[in-house]
Each structure stands twice: as structure tokens, then as C-alpha cells.
Design a protein around this motif. Structure first.
Motif, PDB file in Angstrom:
ATOM      1  N   THR A 182     -29.456   7.095   4.023  1.00  0.00           N
ATOM      2  CA  THR A 182     -29.245   8.457   3.527  1.00  0.00           C
ATOM      3  C   THR A 182     -30.583   9.169   3.350  1.00  0.00           C
ATOM      4  N   ARG A 183     -31.579   8.442   2.864  1.00  0.00           N
ATOM      5  CA  ARG A 183     -32.906   9.041   2.664  1.00  0.00           C
ATOM      6  C   ARG A 183     -33.580   9.412   3.975  1.00  0.00           C
ATOM      7  N   THR A 184     -33.117   8.823   5.072  1.00  0.00           N
ATOM      8  CA  THR A 184     -33.699   9.170   6.380  1.00  0.00           C
ATOM      9  C   THR A 184     -32.874  10.210   7.131  1.00  0.00           C
ATOM     10  N   GLY A 185     -31.857  10.780   6.445  1.00  0.00           N
ATOM     11  CA  GLY A 185     -31.112  11.869   7.058  1.00  0.00           C
ATOM     12  C   GLY A 185     -29.790  11.480   7.697  1.00  0.00           C
ATOM     13  N   ARG A 186     -29.232  10.330   7.321  1.00  0.00           N
ATOM     14  CA  ARG A 186     -27.950   9.906   7.878  1.00  0.00           C
ATOM     15  C   ARG A 186     -26.829  10.333   6.939  1.00  0.00           C
ATOM     16  N   SER A 187     -25.767  10.869   7.519  1.00  0.00           N
ATOM     17  CA  SER A 187     -24.609  11.299   6.734  1.00  0.00           C
ATOM     18  C   SER A 187     -23.821  10.097   6.229  1.00  0.00           C
ATOM     19  N   ARG A 188     -22.973  10.331   5.255  1.00  0.00           N
ATOM     20  CA  ARG A 188     -22.111   9.262   4.733  1.00  0.00           C
ATOM     21  C   ARG A 188     -21.280   8.664   5.856  1.00  0.00           C
ATOM     22  N   ARG A 189     -20.745   9.522   6.719  1.00  0.00           N
ATOM     23  CA  ARG A 189     -19.929   9.041   7.830  1.00  0.00           C
ATOM     24  C   ARG A 189     -20.753   8.159   8.768  1.00  0.00           C
ATOM     25  N   ALA A 190     -21.983   8.556   9.035  1.00  0.00           N
ATOM     26  CA  ALA A 190     -22.848   7.762   9.910  1.00  0.00           C
ATOM     27  C   ALA A 190     -23.206   6.429   9.259  1.00  0.00           C
ATOM     28  N   VAL A 191     -23.415   6.437   7.950  1.00  0.00           N
ATOM     29  CA  VAL A 191     -23.719   5.190   7.237  1.00  0.00           C
ATOM     30  C   VAL A 191     -22.515   4.258   7.291  1.00  0.00           C
ATOM     31  N   GLU A 192     -21.327   4.799   7.090  1.00  0.00           N
ATOM     32  CA  GLU A 192     -20.110   3.986   7.189  1.00  0.00           C
ATOM     33  C   GLU A 192     -20.020   3.307   8.544  1.00  0.00           C
ATOM     34  N   ALA A 193     -20.262   4.071   9.602  1.00  0.00           N
ATOM     35  CA  ALA A 193     -20.178   3.523  10.957  1.00  0.00           C
ATOM     36  C   ALA A 193     -21.237   2.446  11.173  1.00  0.00           C
ATOM     37  N   HIS A 194     -22.433   2.677  10.667  1.00  0.00           N
ATOM     38  CA  HIS A 194     -23.521   1.708  10.808  1.00  0.00           C
ATOM     39  C   HIS A 194     -23.163   0.384  10.130  1.00  0.00           C
ATOM     40  N   LEU A 195     -22.667   0.469   8.907  1.00  0.00           N
ATOM     41  CA  LEU A 195     -22.339  -0.744   8.164  1.00  0.00           C
ATOM     42  C   LEU A 195     -21.154  -1.481   8.792  1.00  0.00           C
ATOM     43  N   ALA A 196     -20.163  -0.737   9.270  1.00  0.00           N
ATOM     44  CA  ALA A 196     -19.037  -1.378   9.953  1.00  0.00           C
ATOM     45  C   ALA A 196     -19.516  -2.116  11.190  1.00  0.00           C
ATOM     46  N   ASN A 197     -20.464  -1.515  11.893  1.00  0.00           N
ATOM     47  CA  ASN A 197     -21.013  -2.146  13.093  1.00  0.00           C
ATOM     48  C   ASN A 197     -21.794  -3.422  12.759  1.00  0.00           C
ATOM     49  N   LYS A 198     -22.298  -3.493  11.522  1.00  0.00           N
ATOM     50  CA  LYS A 198     -23.010  -4.688  11.080  1.00  0.00           C
ATOM     51  C   LYS A 198     -22.054  -5.776  10.584  1.00  0.00           C
ATOM     52  N   GLY A 199     -20.754  -5.480  10.606  1.00  0.00           N
ATOM     53  CA  GLY A 199     -19.773  -6.477  10.210  1.00  0.00           C
ATOM     54  C   GLY A 199     -19.388  -6.456   8.747  1.00  0.00           C
ATOM     55  N   VAL A 200     -19.791  -5.419   8.016  1.00  0.00           N
ATOM     56  CA  VAL A 200     -19.419  -5.315   6.600  1.00  0.00           C
ATOM     57  C   VAL A 200     -17.993  -4.793   6.522  1.00  0.00           C
ATOM     58  N   ASP A 201     -17.154  -5.463   5.744  1.00  0.00           N
ATOM     59  CA  ASP A 201     -15.742  -5.056   5.699  1.00  0.00           C
ATOM     60  C   ASP A 201     -15.579  -3.713   4.995  1.00  0.00           C
ATOM     61  N   GLN A 202     -14.458  -3.080   5.264  1.00  0.00           N
ATOM     62  CA  GLN A 202     -14.225  -1.694   4.840  1.00  0.00           C
ATOM     63  C   GLN A 202     -14.311  -1.523   3.324  1.00  0.00           C
ATOM     64  N   ASN A 203     -13.739  -2.459   2.565  1.00  0.00           N
ATOM     65  CA  ASN A 203     -13.768  -2.338   1.103  1.00  0.00           C
ATOM     66  C   ASN A 203     -15.189  -2.463   0.561  1.00  0.00           C
ATOM     67  N   THR A 204     -15.968  -3.373   1.150  1.00  0.00           N
ATOM     68  CA  THR A 204     -17.356  -3.543   0.712  1.00  0.00           C
ATOM     69  C   THR A 204     -18.173  -2.302   1.044  1.00  0.00           C
ATOM     70  N   VAL A 205     -17.919  -1.718   2.210  1.00  0.00           N
ATOM     71  CA  VAL A 205     -18.614  -0.483   2.592  1.00  0.00           C
ATOM     72  C   VAL A 205     -18.289   0.628   1.597  1.00  0.00           C
ATOM     73  N   ARG A 206     -17.013   0.775   1.279  1.00  0.00           N
ATOM     74  CA  ARG A 206     -16.612   1.836   0.350  1.00  0.00           C
ATOM     75  C   ARG A 206     -17.262   1.655  -1.015  1.00  0.00           C
ATOM     76  N   ASP A 207     -17.228   0.421  -1.522  1.00  0.00           N
ATOM     77  CA  ASP A 207     -17.829   0.154  -2.828  1.00  0.00           C
ATOM     78  C   ASP A 207     -19.338   0.406  -2.808  1.00  0.00           C
ATOM     79  N   ALA A 208     -19.984   0.008  -1.725  1.00  0.00           N
ATOM     80  CA  ALA A 208     -21.440   0.192  -1.612  1.00  0.00           C
ATOM     81  C   ALA A 208     -21.803   1.668  -1.588  1.00  0.00           C
ATOM     82  N   LEU A 209     -21.047   2.450  -0.840  1.00  0.00           N
ATOM     83  CA  LEU A 209     -21.315   3.882  -0.779  1.00  0.00           C
ATOM     84  C   LEU A 209     -21.074   4.546  -2.131  1.00  0.00           C
ATOM     85  N   ASN A 210     -20.009   4.125  -2.807  1.00  0.00           N
ATOM     86  CA  ASN A 210     -19.726   4.690  -4.125  1.00  0.00           C
ATOM     87  C   ASN A 210     -20.830   4.349  -5.122  1.00  0.00           C
ATOM     88  N   ASP A 211     -21.327   3.091  -5.047  1.00  0.00           N
ATOM     89  CA  ASP A 211     -22.392   2.662  -5.959  1.00  0.00           C
ATOM     90  C   ASP A 211     -23.708   3.375  -5.654  1.00  0.00           C
TER      91      ASP A 211
END
Length: 204
Positions: A97-126
Motif C-alpha cells: 500500500t505504501r508503494t501505491g498498490r490498491s487494496r484490490r491489487a494487494v488482495e490479488a498479490h496475496l492470493a497469488n502467493k497462496g494466502v487463503d481468502q480469510n487470512t487475506v481479509r483479516d490481514a487487510l483489515n488489520d
């Protein structure tokens, strides 16, 4: 003509564990990421063994026999805390996010790294705040401002350059996952306020 080199020794669980520790000493990764690192190590061995003349069926058999060891190593590293998908996701969400990536782009990046959807959601919320919170909007706006500064758009447009086509400019934000209202807020912002918002966000 030179004889084929001797086949390289078959990896074992101990050497794979050493490879995992060496990788984790240098890089943060996910469970899937570590599994891919070890799988690539096996594949590289397979290529060398094939060049040395080892039959493909023997290579595939050896690799298949080691896959349970990879699963065990990944589970062990996770139990030790050396691999932490949730921690990885929180850290990566904030840094992207600090480098200019949107929340949607971060979600896609983390999913591509194999992080499950619930963990991604919790991480973004935190890291960035829940999607409906003002803190989440501020983070998204700050990320869009960083993108604008990189691309010299809106408040960061060079004074000697003609005004860009508004639709084309909005398209830049859209392709990077930002909503139209966030993009418009960036484009309407005073340059000093834009810079102040970026500084404030990066100091959090």
C-alpha cells in the motif's frame, strides 16, 4: 566424446530442510512459497540427473517419494513460526500500500502467493482497516496518491505539461484497482495536501 557425468545424489529430507532454513533466513514467504522453493530444488536435481543419463521414470519416482517430506518440512516451519501466512500478509499489505498498490491489487498479490481468502481479509483489515472504515479509505487514498506521484498525475503533474485526458488518467487508476471516486479525489487534491497525506500515511 565425454562420458555423461555421474548422476547427482538424490536430495533427502535433511538437505531439503537445510534448503528451507537457508531460504527463510533470507526471505519472508508463505507456506505455498516455501513449498514451491523446495519443489524447484527437486526439479533442478531432476534436470541434472536427466543430463547424467538417469531414466526419467527413476527421476519422477524419486521426486514423488520426497513430496511427503516437503509437506512435513513446510508444516514444521509453520509450527516453529518461521512461516506465518498471516504475518506475511499483514506486512506485505502495509508495504505494498505504501508503494501505491490498491487494496484490490494487494488482495490479488496475496492470493497469488497462496494466502487463503480469510487470512487475506483479516490481514487487510488489520493493516489497512475494514473496508467500510474511514481508515481504510484513507489508506486507499494515500496509495492512490503515491501512484499519482509516480506517474506524475493530478496534483503531481508537471506544470510544463499539458493537461492529460481525464478519461485516460482515470483509466490509469482503474487499471491499478482504484475506484473512480478515489481517483477523482486524488485528481481534485491540492499538491501540498497530497504530499502531506502521503507523508502522514507513511509515518504510521
Amino acid at each position: 566424446m565425454e562420458d555423461n557425468p555421474a548422476p547427482p545424489p538424490v536430495p533427502d529430507a535433511a538437505s531439503l530442510r537445510e534448503a528451507a532454513l537457508a531460504h527463510l533466513a533470507r526471505f519472508a514467504t508463505t507456506e505455498q512459497g516455501l513449498r514451491q522453493v523446495l519443489d524447484r530444488r527437486l526439479r533442478r536435481w531432476g534436470v541434472r540427473a536427466s543430463h547424467a543419463g538417469l531414466p526419467n521414470e527413476d527421476i519422477e519416482s524419486a521426486i514423488a517419494a520426497l513430496r511427503p517430506a516437503i509437506d512435513g518440512i513446510v508444516a514444521s516451519m509453520t509450527d516453529l513460526g518461521a512461516v506465518d501466512d498471516a504475518g506475511f500478509a499483514r506486512s506485505r499489505a502495509a508495504s505494498l500500500t505504501r508503494t501505491g498498490r490498491s487494496r484490490r491489487a494487494v488482495e490479488a498479490h496475496l492470493a497469488n502467493k497462496g494466502v487463503d481468502q480469510n487470512t487475506v481479509r483479516d490481514a487487510l483489515n488489520d493493516s489497512l482497516g475494514e473496508r467500510s472504515d474511514s481508515s481504510a479509505r484513507e489508506a486507499e487514498l494515500a496509495a492512490a496518491l503515491v501512484l499519482a506521484r509516480k506517474r506524475r498525475l493530478g496534483p503531481f503533474q508537471r506544470p510544463d505539461r499539458e493537461d492529460d485526458d481525464p478519461l485516460k488518467t482515470l483509466g490509469v487508476f482503474a487499471r491499478n484497482g482504484f475506484s473512480r471516486d478515489v481517483a477523482q479525489s486524488v485528481l481534485d487534491m491540492d499538491p501540498d495536501e497530497a504530499e502531506d497525506r502521503i507523508i502522514a500515511f507513511r509515518s504510521l
